[in-house]
Design a protein around this motif. Sequence first.
Motif, mmCIF file in Angstrom:
data_model
loop_
_atom_site.group_PDB
_atom_site.id
_atom_site.type_symbol
_atom_site.label_atom_id
_atom_site.label_comp_id
_atom_site.label_asym_id
_atom_site.label_seq_id
_atom_site.Cartn_x
_atom_site.Cartn_y
_atom_site.Cartn_z
ATOM 1 N N GLY A 1 0.829 -1.218 0.000
ATOM 2 C CA GLY A 1 0.000 0.000 0.000
ATOM 3 C C GLY A 1 0.853 1.253 0.000
ATOM 4 N N ASP A 2 0.191 2.380 0.219
ATOM 5 C CA ASP A 2 0.870 3.677 0.164
ATOM 6 C C ASP A 2 1.633 3.946 1.462
ATOM 7 O OD1 ASP A 2 -0.275 3.952 -2.304
ATOM 8 O OD2 ASP A 2 -1.947 5.190 -1.606
ATOM 9 N N ILE A 3 2.633 4.833 1.371
ATOM 10 C CA ILE A 3 3.397 5.240 2.559
ATOM 11 C C ILE A 3 3.051 6.701 2.832
ATOM 12 C CG2 ILE A 3 5.658 5.368 3.642
ATOM 13 C CD1 ILE A 3 6.689 3.344 1.617
ATOM 14 N N LEU A 4 2.246 6.904 3.872
ATOM 15 C CA LEU A 4 1.627 8.216 4.107
ATOM 16 C C LEU A 4 1.789 8.643 5.556
ATOM 17 C CD1 LEU A 4 -1.709 7.334 2.262
ATOM 18 C CD2 LEU A 4 0.210 8.637 1.311
ATOM 19 N N ALA A 5 1.465 9.900 5.804
ATOM 20 C CA ALA A 5 1.550 10.439 7.165
ATOM 21 C C ALA A 5 0.749 9.601 8.157
ATOM 22 C CB ALA A 5 1.053 11.884 7.166
ATOM 23 N N THR B 1 1.289 3.175 -4.653
ATOM 24 C CA THR B 1 0.950 4.205 -5.633
ATOM 25 C C THR B 1 1.451 5.574 -5.185
ATOM 26 O OG1 THR B 1 -1.056 2.980 -6.175
ATOM 27 C CG2 THR B 1 -0.980 5.270 -6.876
ATOM 28 N N MET B 2 1.315 5.847 -3.882
ATOM 29 C CA MET B 2 1.614 7.196 -3.385
ATOM 30 C C MET B 2 2.564 7.140 -2.197
ATOM 31 S SD MET B 2 1.173 10.495 -3.457
ATOM 32 C CE MET B 2 -0.075 10.678 -4.731
ATOM 33 N N VAL B 3 3.550 8.031 -2.213
ATOM 34 C CA VAL B 3 4.409 8.266 -1.045
ATOM 35 C C VAL B 3 4.410 9.770 -0.821
ATOM 36 C CG1 VAL B 3 6.733 8.055 -0.067
ATOM 37 C CG2 VAL B 3 5.875 6.277 -1.604
ATOM 38 N N ILE C 1 9.851 10.105 -10.626
ATOM 39 C CA ILE C 1 10.014 11.547 -10.896
ATOM 40 C C ILE C 1 10.048 12.321 -9.575
ATOM 41 C CG2 ILE C 1 8.872 13.582 -11.899
ATOM 42 C CD1 ILE C 1 7.760 11.639 -14.090
ATOM 43 N N LEU C 2 9.131 11.970 -8.669
ATOM 44 C CA LEU C 2 9.077 12.654 -7.368
ATOM 45 C C LEU C 2 10.382 12.426 -6.587
ATOM 46 C CD1 LEU C 2 7.552 14.152 -5.080
ATOM 47 C CD2 LEU C 2 6.563 11.944 -4.428
ATOM 48 N N PHE C 3 10.838 11.173 -6.535
ATOM 49 C CA PHE C 3 12.055 10.862 -5.772
ATOM 50 C C PHE C 3 13.271 11.589 -6.358
ATOM 51 C CE2 PHE C 3 10.383 6.426 -4.260
ATOM 52 C CZ PHE C 3 9.485 7.067 -3.433
ATOM 53 N N LYS C 4 13.333 11.631 -7.688
ATOM 54 C CA LYS C 4 14.476 12.317 -8.310
ATOM 55 C C LYS C 4 14.445 13.810 -8.011
ATOM 56 C CE LYS C 4 15.554 8.907 -11.811
ATOM 57 N NZ LYS C 4 15.517 8.484 -13.212
ATOM 58 N N LEU D 1 -0.409 17.068 -4.653
ATOM 59 C CA LEU D 1 -0.607 18.475 -4.265
ATOM 60 C C LEU D 1 -1.684 18.590 -3.188
ATOM 61 C CD1 LEU D 1 -0.520 20.182 -7.805
ATOM 62 C CD2 LEU D 1 1.220 20.389 -6.026
ATOM 63 N N LEU D 2 -2.766 17.865 -3.390
ATOM 64 C CA LEU D 2 -3.871 17.912 -2.417
ATOM 65 C C LEU D 2 -3.421 17.367 -1.065
ATOM 66 C CD1 LEU D 2 -6.875 18.523 -1.961
ATOM 67 C CD2 LEU D 2 -7.377 16.190 -2.715
ATOM 68 N N ARG D 3 -2.739 16.235 -1.090
ATOM 69 C CA ARG D 3 -2.265 15.613 0.161
ATOM 70 C C ARG D 3 -1.342 16.538 0.939
ATOM 71 N NH1 ARG D 3 -3.063 10.662 1.748
ATOM 72 N NH2 ARG D 3 -3.992 9.207 0.270
#
Lengths: 104, 145
Positions: A17-21, A51-53, A86-89, B40-42
Amino acid sequence: MINIIKNDKKIVVQVDGDILATNVEIIRVNFKNILSENNFDEFVIDLLKTTMVDSVGIGLLVATHNSLEKIGKKLLVRNVSSELLILFKSMRIEQHFSISGMEK
Amino acid sequence: MKLTETIFADLHNVDTFCMRIRKYYKDVIDKRDLFVVELLLRESLNNAVIHGSNQDQNKKIQCLCLLVNNEFIIEVEDEGSGFDWRNKLNDEINADPFELPSRGLLILNQNADQLKFNQRGNKLYLKKSLRASTTSIINVNKKNQ
C-alpha cells in the motif's frame, strides 16, 4: 502492511500500500524491528503495490537510509512507479541510494 | 467538475478525501496528472492538519477542488494563525531537498504551476495545468470518426 523475504544477506520488504503520514509510524516501527533482528548487507524496499508516497513517507525512506549508512549497510528501493521515480528524483534521493523502476 | 469538502483536522480525513478525489477524477484526468493532483492535495491538507491546526480535531479545514479548461485548482484554508510562508519557502528552495527536515512546501512549489498564499498564510491556492484530459481525447476521437 508489509511482507518480509529473507535471502542470504539480503532482506526484501514488500510494502502493501501507500506510505503516508497516517501509517508511516507503523512502517517505521516495522523497519526498526527488522533492522535490529536480522543480519544482512542489503535492505530492499519493494514498492510494487505502492501508488503514493507523501513527504512524510519520503522522510521515512531518507531516515532508513541514514540509519543503514551508519552501520555500513545499503538501502535499495525497487519496483518504483514512473510517477514516484520523478518525485524521488526531484528530492535528489537517487544521489544517495539506489532506486529502480518496475521490473518487467 | 467541482468538489468541496470541510474536514476536521485529522490525517485520516485527508486519506479519505484524497481517495475520493482519486476515484472521482480517474476517468477524466491522465494517470500521471492525477498522481500530481493527489500529491498536491495531500501535501496541502497535511500542512493544514499538522501545522495549521496542530492536529486539533475540533478545527475545520475547507477544501475546494476544481477541474476547468484542463486546469486543476486546489484551495485549502485552515483556522490557524498562518505562517511566514515566504521565508519558509525560500529556505526550502535554497536547501538540498535530501537534507530537509520536511519537504511538503517544496513539493507543492515544484509540482504546481501556480502557488499563492493569502497574507496571513492560512489559505493556499494552487493551479496545475494538465495534459489533454481523457474526456477531451474521447471528444477529439469522436469528431475525427
